[in-house]
Scaffold this motif. Sequence first.
Motif, short mmCIF file in Angstrom:
data_model
loop_
_atom_site.label_atom_id
_atom_site.label_comp_id
_atom_site.label_asym_id
_atom_site.label_seq_id
_atom_site.Cartn_x
_atom_site.Cartn_y
_atom_site.Cartn_z
N ASN A 189 49.54 48.33 52.18
CA ASN A 189 48.36 47.57 52.35
C ASN A 189 47.13 48.47 51.99
O ASN A 189 46.26 48.63 52.75
N ASN A 190 47.30 49.20 50.70
CA ASN A 190 46.30 50.10 50.19
C ASN A 190 45.85 49.42 48.99
O ASN A 190 46.12 49.56 47.90
N VAL A 191 44.71 48.38 49.13
CA VAL A 191 44.19 47.60 48.21
C VAL A 191 43.04 48.33 47.40
O VAL A 191 42.38 49.05 48.04
N LEU A 192 43.11 48.41 46.06
CA LEU A 192 42.39 49.21 45.20
C LEU A 192 41.10 48.56 45.14
O LEU A 192 40.24 49.13 44.29
N VAL A 193 40.82 47.30 45.28
CA VAL A 193 39.35 46.67 45.06
C VAL A 193 38.76 46.64 46.62
O VAL A 193 39.42 46.40 47.54
N GLU A 194 37.50 46.80 46.66
CA GLU A 194 36.70 46.72 47.71
C GLU A 194 36.39 45.06 48.09
O GLU A 194 36.21 44.46 47.12
N ASN A 195 36.56 44.76 49.34
CA ASN A 195 36.02 43.47 49.77
C ASN A 195 36.81 42.69 49.07
O ASN A 195 36.15 41.52 48.40
N SER A 196 38.29 42.65 49.17
CA SER A 196 38.87 41.65 48.45
C SER A 196 38.83 40.16 49.02
O SER A 196 38.69 40.01 50.30
N ALA A 244 51.86 41.28 38.81
CA ALA A 244 51.25 41.07 40.10
C ALA A 244 52.23 40.97 41.15
O ALA A 244 52.11 41.16 42.32
N ALA A 245 53.33 40.45 40.99
CA ALA A 245 54.67 40.37 41.93
C ALA A 245 55.06 41.70 42.05
O ALA A 245 55.15 42.06 43.62
N LYS A 246 55.10 42.83 41.43
CA LYS A 246 55.40 44.12 41.59
C LYS A 246 54.40 44.82 42.75
O LYS A 246 54.87 45.40 43.64
N ARG A 247 53.25 44.66 42.37
CA ARG A 247 52.08 44.97 43.10
C ARG A 247 51.97 44.54 44.27
O ARG A 247 51.76 45.15 45.58
N VAL A 266 49.66 38.52 46.71
CA VAL A 266 49.46 38.37 45.27
C VAL A 266 48.19 38.09 44.89
O VAL A 266 47.77 38.56 43.81
N GLY A 267 47.29 37.31 45.80
CA GLY A 267 45.84 37.41 45.41
C GLY A 267 45.16 38.59 45.54
O GLY A 267 44.24 38.78 44.20
N GLN A 268 45.62 39.45 46.08
CA GLN A 268 44.80 40.75 46.06
C GLN A 268 45.43 41.75 44.85
O GLN A 268 44.52 42.17 44.11
N ALA A 269 46.71 41.52 44.47
CA ALA A 269 47.27 42.17 43.29
C ALA A 269 46.38 41.40 42.01
O ALA A 269 45.86 42.24 41.11
N LEU A 270 46.12 40.33 41.68
CA LEU A 270 45.35 39.62 40.80
C LEU A 270 43.97 39.96 40.82
O LEU A 270 43.44 40.22 39.76
N GLU A 271 43.32 40.18 41.86
CA GLU A 271 41.96 40.79 41.85
C GLU A 271 42.03 42.16 41.52
O GLU A 271 40.83 42.77 40.68
N MET A 323 42.24 26.88 44.83
CA MET A 323 41.83 27.36 43.40
C MET A 323 42.06 28.92 43.16
O MET A 323 41.71 29.54 44.18
N LEU A 324 42.77 29.20 42.11
CA LEU A 324 42.94 30.52 41.93
C LEU A 324 41.96 31.21 41.65
O LEU A 324 41.22 30.75 40.54
N GLU A 325 41.54 32.26 42.25
CA GLU A 325 40.43 33.26 41.71
C GLU A 325 40.74 34.67 41.68
O GLU A 325 41.35 34.98 42.78
N PRO A 326 40.76 35.24 40.71
CA PRO A 326 39.98 34.55 39.44
C PRO A 326 41.08 33.97 38.54
O PRO A 326 42.10 33.68 38.98
N SER A 327 40.41 33.17 37.85
CA SER A 327 41.18 32.27 37.38
C SER A 327 42.03 32.65 36.00
O SER A 327 41.84 33.81 35.65
N ILE A 328 43.16 32.08 35.52
CA ILE A 328 44.17 32.33 34.77
C ILE A 328 43.57 32.74 33.51
O ILE A 328 44.22 33.95 32.61
N ASP A 329 42.81 32.27 33.07
CA ASP A 329 41.89 32.33 31.78
C ASP A 329 41.27 33.68 31.90
O ASP A 329 41.17 34.55 30.72
N ASP A 330 40.77 34.12 32.90
CA ASP A 330 39.97 35.34 33.07
C ASP A 330 40.99 36.47 33.11
O ASP A 330 40.75 37.57 32.41
#
Length: 66
Positions: free
Chosen positions: A34-41, A23-26, A47-52, A1-8
């Motif tokens: 490997n410099n993720v902008l969110v903590e505790n991804s 998301a693809a570019k990021r 791609v999941g990290q980019a969506l987060e 399941m995609l988290e966060p959802s496409i609706d969100d």
Amino acid sequence: MLEPSIDDLQEKIKSKYTLATIAAKRARELQHTNNVLVENSKSNKYVGQALEEIYAGKLFVKEDSK
């Protein structure tokens, strides 16, 4: 399941095409830096990290002012 959802995610960026493009570019950037902008991804994949990052408001679309 995609988290966060496409609706969100579409509350942040309306266009599914734009959302996928950003998301693809990021994800490509994350492969090299490997410099993720969110903590505790939750995702281990780029791609999941980019969506987060989009959901957290770290990535956004700059609207053209006309």
